[in-house]
Scaffold this active site. Sequence first.
Site, PDB file in Angstrom:
ATOM      1  N   HIS A  66       0.924  -1.281   0.005  1.00 31.59           N
ATOM      2  CA  HIS A  66       0.051   0.082   0.108  1.00 31.59           C
ATOM      3  C   HIS A  66       0.759   1.340   0.012  1.00 31.59           C
ATOM      4  CE1 HIS A  66      -3.547   2.290   1.227  1.00 31.59           C
ATOM      5  NE2 HIS A  66      -2.822   2.974   1.709  1.00 31.59           N
ATOM      6  N   GLU A  67       1.572   1.364   0.988  1.00 31.01           N
ATOM      7  CA  GLU A  67       2.712   2.460   1.050  1.00 31.01           C
ATOM      8  C   GLU A  67       3.481   2.773  -0.258  1.00 31.01           C
ATOM      9  OE1 GLU A  67       1.639   4.540   3.101  1.00 31.01           O
ATOM     10  OE2 GLU A  67       0.339   3.240   4.577  1.00 31.01           O
ATOM     11  N   HIS A 115       1.540   4.223  -2.788  1.00 27.93           N
ATOM     12  CA  HIS A 115       1.750   5.785  -2.661  1.00 27.93           C
ATOM     13  C   HIS A 115       2.921   6.354  -3.175  1.00 27.93           C
ATOM     14  CE1 HIS A 115      -2.024   6.686  -0.487  1.00 27.93           C
ATOM     15  NE2 HIS A 115      -1.915   5.714   0.541  1.00 27.93           N
ATOM     16  N   GLU A 168      -4.736   7.799  -2.978  1.00 26.89           N
ATOM     17  CA  GLU A 168      -5.414   6.378  -2.247  1.00 26.89           C
ATOM     18  C   GLU A 168      -5.470   5.284  -3.313  1.00 26.89           C
ATOM     19  OE1 GLU A 168      -4.787   6.053   0.588  1.00 26.89           O
ATOM     20  OE2 GLU A 168      -5.706   4.335   1.289  1.00 26.89           O
TER      21      GLU A 168
HETATM   22 ZN    ZN Z   1      -3.010   5.178   1.981  1.00 26.05          ZN
END
Ligand code: ZN
Length: 504
Positions: free
Chosen positions: A266-267, A270, A296
Amino acid sequence: MPSPKSTVAFAELRERLGELDDLTQAASLAGWDEQTMMPAGGAAARGEVLATLGRLAHARLTDPALGALLEQLGAVGDLDETDSRLVAAVARDADRARRVPDRLVADIARHTAAAQVAWHAARAADDFAPFRPALERHLELRHELAACFPEASHPYDALLHAFEPDLTTAHVRTVFAQLRDGLVPLIREIAAADAAAPVPELPGPFPLDAQRVLAREVALAQGFDDEHWRLDVAVHPFAQSLGSTDVRVTSRYDEGSLTSLFGVMHEVGHGLYERQADPALARTTVGTGVSLGIHESQSRLWENLVGRSEPFWAHWHPRALELFGEDALGGRDLAAFLRAVNVVRPSLVRVEADEATYSLHVILRFELEVALMEGTLAVADLPAAWDAKTKELLGLDVPSPSLGVLQDIHWAYGELGYFPTYAIGNIVAAQLWQVIRRDLPDLNADLARGDTAALREWLREHVHRHGRLYTPAELLQRITGGPLDAQPFLDQLRAKYSALYGLR
Ligand code: ZN
């Protein structure tokens, strides 16, 4: 060709933006350090540093000389498309910053510090009452903020726009209604299938060293490299960039589950958004993600659409077996593993929610925030309204405020308008995925070989390189040909869970 006058003015603009961006990076670095390295005793001094940097950046953005430059460059209209988009984006930022009086910015900052203390006390006591006056004051301040934007058709629009620049409350309402109408029955069907034949969880344990090894290998496969990235530990994981050449991601590890792996994906998702911005946008204020919702979408795409997919695990499951052993993974069967990492079970806490129920947690908060701003819900009645909506949307009883209305810190920051961006991320990720699957017919085969290069390049070309040159709506329109739409997300979830749970 721009006139000599525009060329000079644009060079001056770039110089001003360079310094403004440097101040922002310095604040980002101080913020990153605060959450990863700083000893607790440094908090008060760090607060002063961040407040000063914030004030300096605000003064530069609202400097009348910058305003005059932007006006001059906007009026002449002889810049190329990229430069004129840059001017327009900075002009929007400056307008927004100028509309909010310094006095209100200071009041909000001061009250936010006090409200956090109240929230922590309320949470420790598991009682909403100590937080209630702080939230009431936040609401007053948010009404003052909304009043700075009288052209908005709804007071909540101004709050939303701080995070998601061109979305309106009316549009979010429509899209979330579509989302809710699709999710609630789907989750009910899954719950029935799960009750008939419960999906076994992964037994674990997952030793931390092995988790760190796997997380790093997966991050490297996503595009992480030691030259431009760091991966550190933080209590609340986040990603932070200091320009496109220095990207910091964080994670936390827990022996009982594999969530950290999905957290790192997830990170890094980003981080890639920041890493792949056009280098020509460096030292401007537009070489970064355009909105929290679009940001997101990048993290959710890697976490859920790649990270919980069969092709991805066709490559990584053998490695996970090597690192954790088959007992921890509940056997060697890939299909059983996929069911376990995709399990859907309504739960009380948003940050622990699965891919399907997550958006219902967001809808709940959005509906309550809008009601608070409209004045149809009083802060005093918020805990009861929270519990009723949890029952209505998730079918669960809330045993105590810390597992209900006090679970998130966002309202202590006064950040109404933030929560919708989480669900918008899910929705946009699915819309992009639809186009990606069409443009990259070999994607499944790539992922099954552990190769993400084509996907990464697609994201760079269509999303990342543009930074903030297009508004979120413009970007979505360019890529998908349409506006925000929950249908692809609903379709993808239904297809996935029909296969996993054998729904009709
Ligand atoms: Zn996030």
